[in-house]
Design a protein around this motif. Sequence first.
Motif, short mmCIF file in Angstrom:
data_model
loop_
_atom_site.label_atom_id
_atom_site.label_comp_id
_atom_site.label_asym_id
_atom_site.label_seq_id
_atom_site.Cartn_x
_atom_site.Cartn_y
_atom_site.Cartn_z
N SER A 30 -12.26 32.81 10.23
CA SER A 30 -12.81 31.45 10.19
C SER A 30 -13.54 31.11 11.49
CB SER A 30 -11.70 30.44 9.91
OG SER A 30 -11.17 30.63 8.62
N GLY A 31 -14.72 31.69 11.66
CA GLY A 31 -15.60 31.27 12.73
C GLY A 31 -15.33 31.85 14.10
N SER A 32 -14.63 32.97 14.19
CA SER A 32 -14.37 33.56 15.50
C SER A 32 -14.98 34.96 15.58
CB SER A 32 -12.87 33.60 15.79
OG SER A 32 -12.61 34.21 17.04
N GLN A 33 -14.27 35.98 15.11
CA GLN A 33 -14.77 37.35 15.17
C GLN A 33 -15.95 37.54 14.20
OE1 GLN A 33 -13.56 39.65 17.26
NE2 GLN A 33 -11.78 38.56 18.01
N PHE A 34 -16.99 38.22 14.68
CA PHE A 34 -18.14 38.44 13.82
C PHE A 34 -18.66 39.86 13.96
CE2 PHE A 34 -19.92 36.68 17.79
CZ PHE A 34 -20.85 37.65 18.13
N LEU A 35 -19.36 40.29 12.92
CA LEU A 35 -20.09 41.56 12.91
C LEU A 35 -21.50 41.27 12.43
CD1 LEU A 35 -20.03 44.75 13.10
CD2 LEU A 35 -19.56 44.71 10.63
N GLY A 36 -22.47 41.95 13.00
CA GLY A 36 -23.85 41.75 12.59
C GLY A 36 -24.66 43.02 12.76
N VAL A 37 -25.93 42.92 12.36
CA VAL A 37 -26.83 44.06 12.50
C VAL A 37 -28.17 43.55 13.00
CG1 VAL A 37 -27.74 44.02 10.13
CG2 VAL A 37 -27.55 46.20 11.35
N ALA A 38 -28.80 44.35 13.86
CA ALA A 38 -30.10 44.01 14.44
C ALA A 38 -31.18 44.89 13.82
CB ALA A 38 -30.07 44.20 15.96
N ASP A 39 -32.40 44.36 13.73
CA ASP A 39 -33.46 45.14 13.08
C ASP A 39 -34.04 46.23 13.97
OD1 ASP A 39 -35.23 43.80 14.76
OD2 ASP A 39 -35.96 42.46 13.21
N THR A 40 -33.47 46.39 15.16
CA THR A 40 -33.81 47.52 16.01
C THR A 40 -32.84 48.69 15.82
OG1 THR A 40 -32.63 46.33 17.76
CG2 THR A 40 -35.04 46.25 17.79
N GLY A 41 -31.95 48.59 14.83
CA GLY A 41 -31.06 49.70 14.51
C GLY A 41 -29.75 49.69 15.26
N PHE A 42 -29.15 48.48 15.44
CA PHE A 42 -27.87 48.38 16.13
C PHE A 42 -26.91 47.48 15.35
CE2 PHE A 42 -30.67 49.54 19.59
CZ PHE A 42 -29.90 50.40 20.36
#
Length: 300
Positions: A45-57
């Motif tokens: 709930s709004g703390s730990q996150f994961l994401g992806v960047a369009d530069t391949g990371f």
Amino acid sequence: MSLIENFKIGSSETTFGRLAFVGGLEMTSSGADFGAFSALRFLDSGSQFLGVADTGFWFAGRVERDALGKPSNISDFRMNAVQNIDGSEDDQKWHTDAEGMVLVGDRVTASFERVHRIASGTFDFERLTTKLKSERLPVPEVELRNNRGFETLALSPADSPFAGARVAVTEKSLNKKGDIFAAVMEGPKKGVFFVARNGEFDITDGDFLPSGDLLLLERSFNMANGVAMRLRIIPGDKIEPGATVDGDILLEANMAYQIDNMEALDAWQDAEGATRITLMSDDNHSILQRNILLEFKLAD
């Protein structure tokens, strides 16, 4: 990091239709790879996150909050290169132009738009690694435009008519009528549908609301007016194979507001059960742009 206290520049206004502005951050780092954020998903709930960047990371971290629940800092931030199916790093970054992402437990699905691809694999959250295996594209590849492919992946609620299916939406791959290709990837409503294209806005991300409606983040840019963003709600009960769907505008903002090239969206429930919408921008590694995080609370 610096705080964004007001959404509308020069105004203390906090209510924007059904949205209440919670707060925001302008995010900076000395790391050369920091930025170009395309998708964001909270693990809680709004703390730990994961994401992806369009530069391949891949990128991960934690949003710190003050006593009122407003974003106050980003901590534990780290990045790691997107890997090939054999676990190696792809040094051809145009192969890993990642745009959309969803999580189902420890399984991640990501979409890529220069080399049109949707791929999934079991994710190691500690090491930020996975071996992505390509899936069959839910839209015929001949219909996908160069650099305008699958920008959005959204996970439907398990108790909705979509039964937890993944939904993929393109940025600007248009049919003959000028509407946007999209698809439900599995389940009882599996099939291609279309999102009506309104104005000069292109779709950059989306997520399902608890109601089962699909919330889309859209962006426009021209030299005369600069960048703008829009949030549009697509009624979930209108999404069927072959259908063309449209919806109400929840929010529209231009350069009079604290926005940039808004690319990432996540909708989640806070401790009180309210729906929050977190947005993140892609600075394209340009000194003229910013990496910002904005957060709103959605009224029932």
